[in-house]
Structure formats: structure tokens, C-alpha cells
Design an enzyme around this catalytic site. Structure first.
Site, PDB file in Angstrom:
ATOM      1  N   PRO A   5     113.434   4.033  61.650  1.00 34.97           N
ATOM      2  CA  PRO A   5     112.158   4.051  60.953  1.00 34.97           C
ATOM      3  C   PRO A   5     112.222   4.628  59.543  1.00 34.97           C
ATOM      4  O   PRO A   5     112.971   5.563  59.281  1.00 34.97           O
ATOM      5  CB  PRO A   5     111.279   4.944  61.847  1.00 34.97           C
ATOM      6  CG  PRO A   5     112.233   5.741  62.653  1.00 34.97           C
ATOM      7  CD  PRO A   5     113.431   4.867  62.863  1.00 34.97           C
ATOM      8  N   ASN A   6     111.432   4.013  58.684  1.00 35.04           N
ATOM      9  CA  ASN A   6     111.240   4.422  57.282  1.00 35.04           C
ATOM     10  C   ASN A   6     112.443   4.145  56.384  1.00 35.04           C
ATOM     11  O   ASN A   6     112.371   4.347  55.173  1.00 35.04           O
ATOM     12  CB  ASN A   6     110.848   5.915  57.176  1.00 35.04           C
ATOM     13  CG  ASN A   6     109.538   6.199  57.884  1.00 35.04           C
ATOM     14  OD1 ASN A   6     108.550   5.532  57.620  1.00 35.04           O
ATOM     15  ND2 ASN A   6     109.533   7.147  58.803  1.00 35.04           N
ATOM     16  N   ARG A  13     111.806   6.169  48.637  1.00 36.00           N
ATOM     17  CA  ARG A  13     111.443   7.251  49.550  1.00 36.00           C
ATOM     18  C   ARG A  13     112.250   8.525  49.275  1.00 36.00           C
ATOM     19  O   ARG A  13     113.485   8.513  49.424  1.00 36.00           O
ATOM     20  CB  ARG A  13     111.737   6.782  50.987  1.00 36.00           C
ATOM     21  CG  ARG A  13     111.509   7.844  52.029  1.00 36.00           C
ATOM     22  CD  ARG A  13     112.062   7.431  53.384  1.00 36.00           C
ATOM     23  NE  ARG A  13     111.847   8.470  54.351  1.00 36.00           N
ATOM     24  CZ  ARG A  13     112.597   8.651  55.438  1.00 36.00           C
ATOM     25  NH1 ARG A  13     113.606   7.841  55.701  1.00 36.00           N
ATOM     26  NH2 ARG A  13     112.340   9.637  56.260  1.00 36.00           N
ATOM     27  N   TYR A  18     117.416  11.060  49.848  1.00 34.07           N
ATOM     28  CA  TYR A  18     118.014   9.815  50.340  1.00 34.07           C
ATOM     29  C   TYR A  18     118.614   8.926  49.252  1.00 34.07           C
ATOM     30  O   TYR A  18     119.114   7.841  49.559  1.00 34.07           O
ATOM     31  CB  TYR A  18     116.958   9.038  51.149  1.00 34.07           C
ATOM     32  CG  TYR A  18     116.367   9.874  52.268  1.00 34.07           C
ATOM     33  CD1 TYR A  18     117.195  10.490  53.209  1.00 34.07           C
ATOM     34  CD2 TYR A  18     114.994  10.093  52.367  1.00 34.07           C
ATOM     35  CE1 TYR A  18     116.670  11.288  54.218  1.00 34.07           C
ATOM     36  CE2 TYR A  18     114.459  10.883  53.371  1.00 34.07           C
ATOM     37  CZ  TYR A  18     115.304  11.473  54.296  1.00 34.07           C
ATOM     38  OH  TYR A  18     114.785  12.263  55.295  1.00 34.07           O
ATOM     39  N   ASN A  69     121.814   4.639  61.912  1.00 35.30           N
ATOM     40  CA  ASN A  69     121.040   5.740  61.338  1.00 35.30           C
ATOM     41  C   ASN A  69     119.649   5.579  61.938  1.00 35.30           C
ATOM     42  O   ASN A  69     118.878   4.734  61.497  1.00 35.30           O
ATOM     43  CB  ASN A  69     120.986   5.689  59.810  1.00 35.30           C
ATOM     44  CG  ASN A  69     120.196   6.879  59.244  1.00 35.30           C
ATOM     45  OD1 ASN A  69     119.556   7.623  59.987  1.00 35.30           O
ATOM     46  ND2 ASN A  69     120.222   7.037  57.921  1.00 35.30           N
ATOM     47  N   ALA A  72     114.238   9.482  61.964  1.00 37.54           N
ATOM     48  CA  ALA A  72     113.595  10.586  62.683  1.00 37.54           C
ATOM     49  C   ALA A  72     113.781  10.495  64.197  1.00 37.54           C
ATOM     50  O   ALA A  72     113.737  11.522  64.891  1.00 37.54           O
ATOM     51  CB  ALA A  72     112.108  10.630  62.334  1.00 37.54           C
ATOM     52  N   HIS A  75     116.079  12.867  66.175  1.00 38.39           N
ATOM     53  CA  HIS A  75     115.687  14.211  66.597  1.00 38.39           C
ATOM     54  C   HIS A  75     114.702  14.202  67.762  1.00 38.39           C
ATOM     55  O   HIS A  75     114.364  15.263  68.292  1.00 38.39           O
ATOM     56  CB  HIS A  75     115.040  14.961  65.415  1.00 38.39           C
ATOM     57  CG  HIS A  75     115.738  14.735  64.114  1.00 38.39           C
ATOM     58  ND1 HIS A  75     117.027  15.169  63.887  1.00 38.39           N
ATOM     59  CD2 HIS A  75     115.363  14.070  62.975  1.00 38.39           C
ATOM     60  CE1 HIS A  75     117.388  14.816  62.653  1.00 38.39           C
ATOM     61  NE2 HIS A  75     116.408  14.144  62.090  1.00 38.39           N
ATOM     62  N   GLU A  93     127.273   7.639  64.005  1.00 39.68           N
ATOM     63  CA  GLU A  93     125.941   8.026  63.518  1.00 39.68           C
ATOM     64  C   GLU A  93     126.058   8.464  62.060  1.00 39.68           C
ATOM     65  O   GLU A  93     126.934   9.268  61.726  1.00 39.68           O
ATOM     66  CB  GLU A  93     125.444   9.177  64.404  1.00 39.68           C
ATOM     67  CG  GLU A  93     124.145   9.810  63.949  1.00 39.68           C
ATOM     68  CD  GLU A  93     123.609  10.820  64.994  1.00 39.68           C
ATOM     69  OE1 GLU A  93     123.941  10.706  66.207  1.00 39.68           O
ATOM     70  OE2 GLU A  93     122.867  11.718  64.589  1.00 39.68           O
ATOM     71  N   HIS A  95     123.919   9.849  58.564  1.00 41.49           N
ATOM     72  CA  HIS A  95     122.709  10.334  57.900  1.00 41.49           C
ATOM     73  C   HIS A  95     122.999  10.468  56.421  1.00 41.49           C
ATOM     74  O   HIS A  95     124.038  11.024  56.041  1.00 41.49           O
ATOM     75  CB  HIS A  95     122.265  11.686  58.465  1.00 41.49           C
ATOM     76  CG  HIS A  95     121.920  11.600  59.921  1.00 41.49           C
ATOM     77  ND1 HIS A  95     120.761  11.025  60.363  1.00 41.49           N
ATOM     78  CD2 HIS A  95     122.623  11.956  61.017  1.00 41.49           C
ATOM     79  CE1 HIS A  95     120.750  11.045  61.690  1.00 41.49           C
ATOM     80  NE2 HIS A  95     121.870  11.597  62.111  1.00 41.49           N
ATOM     81  N   SER A  97     121.307  12.288  54.290  1.00 41.49           N
ATOM     82  CA  SER A  97     121.203  13.707  53.936  1.00 41.49           C
ATOM     83  C   SER A  97     121.992  14.549  54.937  1.00 41.49           C
ATOM     84  O   SER A  97     122.336  14.066  56.028  1.00 41.49           O
ATOM     85  CB  SER A  97     119.726  14.131  53.946  1.00 41.49           C
ATOM     86  OG  SER A  97     119.171  13.964  55.240  1.00 41.49           O
ATOM     87  N   ARG A 102     118.759  21.120  56.250  1.00 47.80           N
ATOM     88  CA  ARG A 102     117.340  20.857  55.994  1.00 47.80           C
ATOM     89  C   ARG A 102     116.452  21.623  56.984  1.00 47.80           C
ATOM     90  O   ARG A 102     116.850  22.660  57.484  1.00 47.80           O
ATOM     91  CB  ARG A 102     117.113  19.344  56.034  1.00 47.80           C
ATOM     92  CG  ARG A 102     117.940  18.628  54.930  1.00 47.80           C
ATOM     93  CD  ARG A 102     117.640  17.158  54.881  1.00 47.80           C
ATOM     94  NE  ARG A 102     116.238  16.922  54.577  1.00 47.80           N
ATOM     95  CZ  ARG A 102     115.630  15.752  54.771  1.00 47.80           C
ATOM     96  NH1 ARG A 102     116.322  14.728  55.275  1.00 47.80           N
ATOM     97  NH2 ARG A 102     114.365  15.609  54.474  1.00 47.80           N
ATOM     98  N   ARG A 106     115.288  19.100  62.008  1.00 45.16           N
ATOM     99  CA  ARG A 106     116.277  18.040  61.761  1.00 45.16           C
ATOM    100  C   ARG A 106     117.681  18.447  62.206  1.00 45.16           C
ATOM    101  O   ARG A 106     118.605  17.655  62.195  1.00 45.16           O
ATOM    102  CB  ARG A 106     116.333  17.689  60.279  1.00 45.16           C
ATOM    103  CG  ARG A 106     115.103  16.979  59.783  1.00 45.16           C
ATOM    104  CD  ARG A 106     115.290  16.491  58.355  1.00 45.16           C
ATOM    105  NE  ARG A 106     114.000  16.424  57.705  1.00 45.16           N
ATOM    106  CZ  ARG A 106     113.147  15.397  57.813  1.00 45.16           C
ATOM    107  NH1 ARG A 106     113.480  14.345  58.495  1.00 45.16           N
ATOM    108  NH2 ARG A 106     111.972  15.438  57.211  1.00 45.16           N
TER     109      ARG A 106
HETATM  110  C1  DQA Z   1     117.917  10.679  58.001  1.00 45.48           C
HETATM  111  C2  DQA Z   1     117.527  12.129  58.344  1.00 45.48           C
HETATM  112  C3  DQA Z   1     116.331  12.167  59.269  1.00 45.48           C
HETATM  113  O1  DQA Z   1     115.970  13.516  59.557  1.00 45.48           O
HETATM  114  C4  DQA Z   1     115.139  11.491  58.643  1.00 45.48           C
HETATM  115  O2  DQA Z   1     114.052  11.470  59.529  1.00 45.48           O
HETATM  116  C5  DQA Z   1     115.461  10.120  58.146  1.00 45.48           C
HETATM  117  C6  DQA Z   1     116.736   9.901  57.468  1.00 45.48           C
HETATM  118  C7  DQA Z   1     119.034  10.613  56.940  1.00 45.48           C
HETATM  119  O3  DQA Z   1     119.597   9.534  56.771  1.00 45.48           O
HETATM  120  O4  DQA Z   1     119.321  11.619  56.272  1.00 45.48           O
HETATM  121  O5  DQA Z   1     114.652   9.196  58.255  1.00 45.48           O
HETATM  122  O6  DQA Z   1     118.398  10.059  59.181  1.00 45.48           O
END
Ligand code: DQA
Length: 146
Positions: A5-6, A13, A18, A69, A72, A75, A93, A95, A97, A102, A106
Site C-alpha cells: 500500500p501507498n 510521497r 522514500y 515491500n 505498512a 508491521h 523483503e 524497505h 527507509s 524510525r 515501524r
Molecule cells: C516502507 C516502510 C513502512 O513502514 C511504510 O509503511 C511504507 C514503506 C519502506 O519502504 O521504507 O509504506 O516499507
């Protein structure tokens, strides 16, 4: 490659976390790195947990490994963790960030226990590094990657 998501919003964003690359640019980098290594990658994104679960469940039919990836859901989703645990495919996996640097919420990844490897905090480079490691492992295991 499964993006959660997102991540469709990448580029605009929270670039401080990111980066500025769009999802399309990241997917292009993943596909061309795969091609350079004489493999093939397919990239998908969904904002929906159930869709991601369906893709993980079905991945064994067409793919040899998973790069993920889950945003959210990393978590929060016991269901995605269980789908990965049930999958016979090795997963990396990624990420963008560094999730350990953080907010407290997270710092825990529910999926970390059931993936083969995890890269966090290297920005978009993490995807191509994860892909390279996955392809190397599959070749070491004697798996066809094309
Ligand atoms: C993320 C880290 C997650 O905590 C966050 O919700 C994301 C992006 C990252 O790529 O750093 O959507 O997965």
C-alpha cells in the site's frame, strides 16, 4: 516484485523517507537488472491486503522467488506473514527507509521471520541488490530464472 500500500505514490510521497524515484522508475530498474542477469521479473502493486495474499499464494505457479515491500502491512499483517510462511518460494523483503531508525511501530516487521533476507534503508538501490541476491541464490539452488 510485490509492492504494498501507498507505494504507488512514490516520487511524491514523503521523499525525505522514500526518495524521488517513482514506482514506474523502480520497476524499470528491477526489470532491467533482471534482464542484465538473464532473468525475468514481473512487478505488481496493490493497496489491498487480500490481493497481495492471493498473489503470494499463486506465485509458486509462475515464479521462483519473491521480492517484497509490503509497506505498512509489514508491521500489521499476520495474514501476509502466514501467506509468506506457507509459500515455498524464497523471499527478500525490501524497505526504502531504515525501519529501525524510525517510529517505534515501524521497528517490528511481522514478515521478517519468514523471509530469507531483508534490506532496509538503502533507498531504491535495495530492490536491485535484493533481486541480485535472490537470483544468485536461485542459481545456487539450481533453479531456472527465466
Ligand atoms: C516502507 C516502510 C513502512 O513502514 C511504510 O509503511 C511504507 C514503506 C519502506 O519502504 O521504507 O509504506 O516499507
Amino acid at each position: 516484485m510485490l509492492h504494498g500500500p501507498n507505494l504507488n505514490l512514490l516520487g511524491s510521497r514523503e521523499p525525505e523517507h522514500y526518495g524521488h524515484q517513482t514506482l514506474e522508475e523502480i520497476d524499470e530498474a528491477i526489470r532491467s537488472e533482471a534482464a542484465r542477469l538473464k532473468a525475468e521479473a514481473e512487478c505488481r502493486q496493490s493497496n489491498h491486503e487480500g490481493q497481495l495474499i492471493d498473489w503470494i499464494q499463486g506465485a509458486g505457479r509462475d515464479f521462483q522467488g519473491l521480492l517484497i515491500n509490503l509497506g505498512a502491512f509489514t508491521h500489521t499483517s499476520v495474514a501476509l506473514r502466514d501467506a509468506l510462511a506457507a509459500s515455498k518460494l524464497p523471499a527478500v523483503e525490501v524497505h526504502l527507509s531504515n525501519i529501525h531508525a524510525r517510529e517505534e511501530f515501524r521497528r517490528e516487521s511481522l514478515t521478517a521471520q519468514v523471509v530469507w533476507g531483508l534490506i532496509s534503508g538503502l533507498g531504491a538501490r535495495g530492490y536491485t541488490l535484493g533481486l541480485t541476491a535472490l537470483i544468485e541464490r536461485l542459481r545456487n539452488d539450481g533453479k531456472e530464472t527465466r
